[in-house]
Design an enzyme around this catalytic site. Structure first.
Site, PDB file in Angstrom:
ATOM      1  N   PHE A 246      44.016  -9.727  -2.012  1.00 22.65           N
ATOM      2  CA  PHE A 246      43.353 -10.115  -0.830  1.00 22.65           C
ATOM      3  C   PHE A 246      44.881  -9.411   0.533  1.00 22.65           C
ATOM      4  O   PHE A 246      44.142 -10.027   1.401  1.00 22.65           O
ATOM      5  CB  PHE A 246      44.080 -12.271  -0.827  1.00 22.65           C
ATOM      6  CG  PHE A 246      45.246 -12.372  -0.675  1.00 22.65           C
ATOM      7  CD1 PHE A 246      46.170 -12.485   0.360  1.00 22.65           C
ATOM      8  CD2 PHE A 246      46.097 -12.665  -2.153  1.00 22.65           C
ATOM      9  CE1 PHE A 246      47.173 -12.677   0.024  1.00 22.65           C
ATOM     10  CE2 PHE A 246      46.918 -13.025  -2.388  1.00 22.65           C
ATOM     11  CZ  PHE A 246      47.668 -12.430  -0.915  1.00 22.65           C
TER      12      PHE A 246
ATOM     13  N   GLU B  56      37.793 -12.799  -2.478  1.00 20.19           N
ATOM     14  CA  GLU B  56      37.013 -13.901  -1.908  1.00 20.19           C
ATOM     15  C   GLU B  56      37.741 -14.713  -0.828  1.00 20.19           C
ATOM     16  O   GLU B  56      37.245 -15.448   0.034  1.00 20.19           O
ATOM     17  CB  GLU B  56      35.945 -15.065  -3.077  1.00 20.19           C
ATOM     18  CG  GLU B  56      36.854 -15.748  -3.436  1.00 20.19           C
ATOM     19  CD  GLU B  56      37.654 -15.069  -4.981  1.00 20.19           C
ATOM     20  OE1 GLU B  56      37.869 -13.894  -5.048  1.00 20.19           O
ATOM     21  OE2 GLU B  56      37.910 -16.259  -6.227  1.00 20.19           O
ATOM     22  N   ARG B  57      38.946 -14.158  -0.597  1.00 22.29           N
ATOM     23  CA  ARG B  57      39.623 -15.221   0.583  1.00 22.29           C
ATOM     24  C   ARG B  57      39.494 -14.188   1.403  1.00 22.29           C
ATOM     25  O   ARG B  57      39.683 -15.037   2.330  1.00 22.29           O
ATOM     26  CB  ARG B  57      41.091 -15.389   0.182  1.00 22.29           C
ATOM     27  CG  ARG B  57      41.568 -15.419  -1.433  1.00 22.29           C
ATOM     28  CD  ARG B  57      42.832 -16.038  -1.378  1.00 22.29           C
ATOM     29  NE  ARG B  57      42.593 -16.882  -3.039  1.00 22.29           N
ATOM     30  CZ  ARG B  57      41.853 -17.064  -3.832  1.00 22.29           C
ATOM     31  NH1 ARG B  57      40.417 -18.208  -3.311  1.00 22.29           N
ATOM     32  NH2 ARG B  57      42.029 -17.684  -4.963  1.00 22.29           N
TER      33      ARG B  57
ATOM     34  N   CYS C 293      52.381  -5.551  -2.129  1.00 23.81           N
ATOM     35  CA  CYS C 293      52.340  -5.158  -3.882  1.00 23.81           C
ATOM     36  C   CYS C 293      53.934  -4.586  -3.565  1.00 23.81           C
ATOM     37  O   CYS C 293      54.661  -4.629  -4.808  1.00 23.81           O
ATOM     38  CB  CYS C 293      51.733  -4.980  -4.465  1.00 23.81           C
ATOM     39  SG  CYS C 293      51.344  -3.163  -3.664  1.00 23.81           S
TER      40      CYS C 293
HETATM   41  P1  NAD Z   1      44.158 -12.174  -8.381  1.00 22.12           P
HETATM   42  O1  NAD Z   1      44.270 -11.638  -8.944  1.00 22.12           O
HETATM   43  O2  NAD Z   1      44.322 -13.362  -8.075  1.00 22.12           O
HETATM   44  O3  NAD Z   1      42.393 -11.318  -7.914  1.00 22.12           O
HETATM   45  C1  NAD Z   1      42.736 -10.217  -7.444  1.00 22.12           C
HETATM   46  C2  NAD Z   1      40.751  -9.764  -8.471  1.00 22.12           C
HETATM   47  O4  NAD Z   1      40.205 -10.439  -9.081  1.00 22.12           O
HETATM   48  C3  NAD Z   1      40.228 -10.680  -6.836  1.00 22.12           C
HETATM   49  O5  NAD Z   1      38.804 -10.086  -6.320  1.00 22.12           O
HETATM   50  C4  NAD Z   1      39.692 -11.879  -7.217  1.00 22.12           C
HETATM   51  O6  NAD Z   1      38.384 -12.186  -7.287  1.00 22.12           O
HETATM   52  C5  NAD Z   1      39.888 -11.182  -9.165  1.00 22.12           C
HETATM   53  N1  NAD Z   1      39.985 -12.547  -9.945  1.00 22.12           N
HETATM   54  C6  NAD Z   1      40.979 -13.093  -9.598  1.00 22.12           C
HETATM   55  N2  NAD Z   1      40.549 -14.337 -10.729  1.00 22.12           N
HETATM   56  C7  NAD Z   1      39.954 -13.740 -11.943  1.00 22.12           C
HETATM   57  C8  NAD Z   1      39.681 -14.102 -13.168  1.00 22.12           C
HETATM   58  N3  NAD Z   1      40.365 -15.292 -13.802  1.00 22.12           N
HETATM   59  N4  NAD Z   1      38.656 -13.647 -14.229  1.00 22.12           N
HETATM   60  C9  NAD Z   1      38.239 -11.788 -13.074  1.00 22.12           C
HETATM   61  N5  NAD Z   1      38.726 -11.502 -11.764  1.00 22.12           N
HETATM   62  C10 NAD Z   1      39.364 -12.587 -11.160  1.00 22.12           C
HETATM   63  O7  NAD Z   1      45.366 -11.395  -7.187  1.00 22.12           O
HETATM   64  P2  NAD Z   1      45.676 -11.840  -5.684  1.00 22.12           P
HETATM   65  O8  NAD Z   1      46.241 -13.006  -5.329  1.00 22.12           O
HETATM   66  O9  NAD Z   1      44.540 -11.521  -4.744  1.00 22.12           O
HETATM   67  O10 NAD Z   1      46.360 -10.348  -4.798  1.00 22.12           O
HETATM   68  C11 NAD Z   1      47.734  -9.916  -5.321  1.00 22.12           C
HETATM   69  C12 NAD Z   1      48.215  -9.952  -6.996  1.00 22.12           C
HETATM   70  O11 NAD Z   1      48.140  -8.762  -6.660  1.00 22.12           O
HETATM   71  C13 NAD Z   1      50.108  -9.791  -6.888  1.00 22.12           C
HETATM   72  O12 NAD Z   1      50.286  -9.783  -8.174  1.00 22.12           O
HETATM   73  C14 NAD Z   1      50.086  -8.177  -6.179  1.00 22.12           C
HETATM   74  O13 NAD Z   1      50.849  -7.876  -6.038  1.00 22.12           O
HETATM   75  C15 NAD Z   1      49.232  -7.604  -6.787  1.00 22.12           C
HETATM   76  N6  NAD Z   1      48.820  -6.352  -5.876  1.00 22.12           N
HETATM   77  C16 NAD Z   1      48.805  -5.346  -6.956  1.00 22.12           C
HETATM   78  C17 NAD Z   1      48.489  -3.753  -5.897  1.00 22.12           C
HETATM   79  C18 NAD Z   1      49.208  -2.947  -6.742  1.00 22.12           C
HETATM   80  O14 NAD Z   1      49.268  -1.698  -6.087  1.00 22.12           O
HETATM   81  N7  NAD Z   1      50.409  -2.433  -8.224  1.00 22.12           N
HETATM   82  C19 NAD Z   1      48.486  -4.074  -4.885  1.00 22.12           C
HETATM   83  C20 NAD Z   1      48.248  -4.999  -4.124  1.00 22.12           C
HETATM   84  C21 NAD Z   1      48.237  -6.447  -5.001  1.00 22.12           C
END
Ligand code: NAD
Length: 497
Positions: A149, A176-177, A281
């Site tokens: 998100f 989805e957010r 991130c």
């Molecule tokens: P998230 O892991 O909750 O979601 C990421 C994606 O995975 C979304 O599209 C979501 O729909 C999907 N998802 C969520 N739960 C799932 C499940 N149980 N099974 C399968 N798919 C699932 O992350 P978020 O809250 O959207 O984003 C924040 C996180 O992303 C933080 O931990 C941040 O550090 C990380 N991030 C990392 C980078 C990087 O470059 N390393 C960059 C941006 C964000």
């Protein structure tokens, strides 16, 4: 209330399911849209559209692919404001910050415009007598992006411009957010001349993700999100024969030496910790004050944190907006509580912040915790909110050891005027992206972005040269064209030997 639909085969569709998810405006705290959540059949429709489109897009000339990218670049450049507004309304970040993320994504599109240069192969003339050897790279087929998100425009742009320019087709499953920016980009790609089916968007949750991971026609998966899901995607994707790059969470440390310009360091720490409400991130969430730097640094950071203007992302005076959901606010405030309970000093407290006119918004103010110990939950967890923990060590080497003992390895920074200390730091830390007097060292688009350890599963970082490598596979041809003598000239006689 509008319903946000999938984009499959060049048009919007509600899909086959009846599940939807709420999309909030984090500043007002009110739901503004529903987003459809894909079924297995919807995912199958998107992958089939991409698979069919690959038959011609995979054969499209370099100049045709490049032309679409150049057109797309012009369209995105002209619509930065519109995209930023969509991002701000669903994510909460301030407009200038949202425009900044579009700009960083635009740089990846510009990188992808140079794809003919990037895809040039190698050629060895006369490798053996009369034998030449050469290599070239081909696209993989249907590539998938699953994105978080926190950068709803930029993170998908780390992926699909490079994948598509390389000749692949793409299915994006955004968060989805805040799903609207992805649909807007799909329309711009169509306007840029991209054939239908080359870029598709399916909205959804775990159901959609699992269907993508299991689909036999998906060749590769790029994921960015939290570490537990990144690990899951990597394992499931590999088990189903996909190429996977999965970028995870982070706990980014900045170390501040007593010889640093503390005013400069405190200003940059404040920006890096509280920009985008800490939902980056590459945000700095732990400041490690080395030697005697601690007290003066905390005083400066406290003053600057108290000056940050928090408000709606649409208000031009705001420097920091709300966090993304009510659940995120509750979680972040709970982690601040735990830090206080475990003995940290809350020197700036953002809990319970109310913004006039936006009383129901998901606001958490900038928060500074001093005297944080590595054993505390607020230090161990990725807070992903506007919270800066200050830890103290006696030496640079102790600070480097602290960073290296953390399971994450995304980004880190040092503030110092000592070249020797900076060099020791850059060589000693086990982290993928390093800043020297630069708090958020996000590589330019023509380098690749990625962390180490629990911040990345897989061996390829995103965009830049490693992105091109991830979205293509190499062929090496060894060729011999023997001299054809007159003895083999065509003849009308019946061949006898
Ligand atoms: P998230 O892991 O909750 O979601 C990421 C994606 O995975 C979304 O599209 C979501 O729909 C999907 N998802 C969520 N739960 C799932 C499940 N149980 N099974 C399968 N798919 C699932 O992350 P978020 O809250 O959207 O984003 C924040 C996180 O992303 C933080 O931990 C941040 O550090 C990380 N991030 C990392 C980078 C990087 O470059 N390393 C960059 C941006 C964000």
């Amino acid at each position: 209330m509008a319903t946000i639909e999938h984009w499959i085969g060049g048009e919007f569709t509600a899909g086959s399911g009846n599940r939807t998810g709420p999309v909030f405006n984090p500043a007002t705290g009110r739901q503004q849209h529903d987003v459809v959540l894909a079924t297995d059949a919807d995912v199958n429709a998107a992958v089939c559209a991409a698979h069919t489109a690959f038959e011609s897009w995979g054969q499209a000339s370099l100049s045709k692919r490049t032309k679409v990218m150049f057109n797309f670049r012009e369209l995105v450049n002209a619509r930065v404001k519109e995209i930023a507004e969509l991002v701000s309304d669903e994510h909460g970040k301030v407009l200038s910050d949202a425009a900044g993320e579009v700009q960083r994504g635009l740089e990846v599109i510009e990188f992808a415009c140079g794809i003919p240069q990037l895809l040039k192969g190698e050629y060895s003339d006369q490798a053996s007598t009369g034998v030449d050897v050469f290599s070239f790279r081909e696209p993989l087929g249907v590539c998938v992006g699953i994105t978080p998100f926190n950068f709803p425009a930029m993170v998908p742009m780390w992926m699909y411009p490079v994948a598509i320019a390389c000749g692949n087709t793409f299915v994006l499953k955004p968060s989805e957010r805040d799903p609207s920016a992805s649909n807007y980009m799909a329309e711009l790609l169509k306007e840029a001349g991209l054939p239908d089916g080359v870029f598709n968007v399916v909205h959804g949750d775990k159901t959609a993700v699992d269907a993508l991971l299991h689909h036999p026609d998906v060749a590769a998966v790029s994921f960015v999100g939290s570490t537990p899901i990144a690990r899951y995607i990597y394992e499931q994707g590999n088990a189903h024969g996909k190429r996977v790059q999965a970028l995870g969470g982070a706990k980014n440390h900045a170390i501040i030496l007593p010889d640093a310009d503390l005013e400069f360091a405190a200003g940059h720490l404040t920006a890096a910790a509280f920009g985008s409400a800490g939902e980056r991130c590459m945000a700095i969430s732990a400041a490690v004050a080395v030697g005697g730097a601690g007290d003066a640094l905390v005083d400066l950071v406290n003053r600057k944190a108290n000056e940050v203007k928090v408000g709606s992302g649409r208000d031009g005076a705001s420097e920091m907006g709300p966090v993304v959901t009510a659940a995120a606010k509750q979680r972040i405030e709970g982690l601040i509580d735990s830090g206080e309970r475990e003995g940290a000093k809350v020197t700036v407290d953002g809990r319970g912040l109310r913004v006039p006119g936006f009383e129901d918004g998901f606001f958490v103010g900038p928060t500074v915790l001093d005297q944080v110990e590595p054993s505390m939950e607020v230090y161990r967890e990725e807070v992903f909110g506007p919270v800066l923990s200050v830890v103290r060590t006696d030496t640079v080497d102790a600070a480097i050891d602290l960073i290296n003992s953390n399971p994450y390895g995304n980004g880190t920074a040092i503030f110092t005027s000592s070249g020797e200390a900076a060099r020791r730091f850059q060589r000693g830390v086990k982290v993928g992206m390093i800043g020297i007097n630069v708090p958020i060292p996000v590589p330019m688009a023509y380098y690749s972005f990625g962390g180490w350890k629990d911040s990345l599963f897989g061996d390829k970082h995103v965009h830049g040269p490693e992105g091109v490598s991830f979205y293509t596979r190499a062929k090496v041809v060894t060729a011999r064209w023997p001299h054809v003598s007159h003895a083999y000239d065509a003849s009308l006689h019946f061949p006898t030997s």
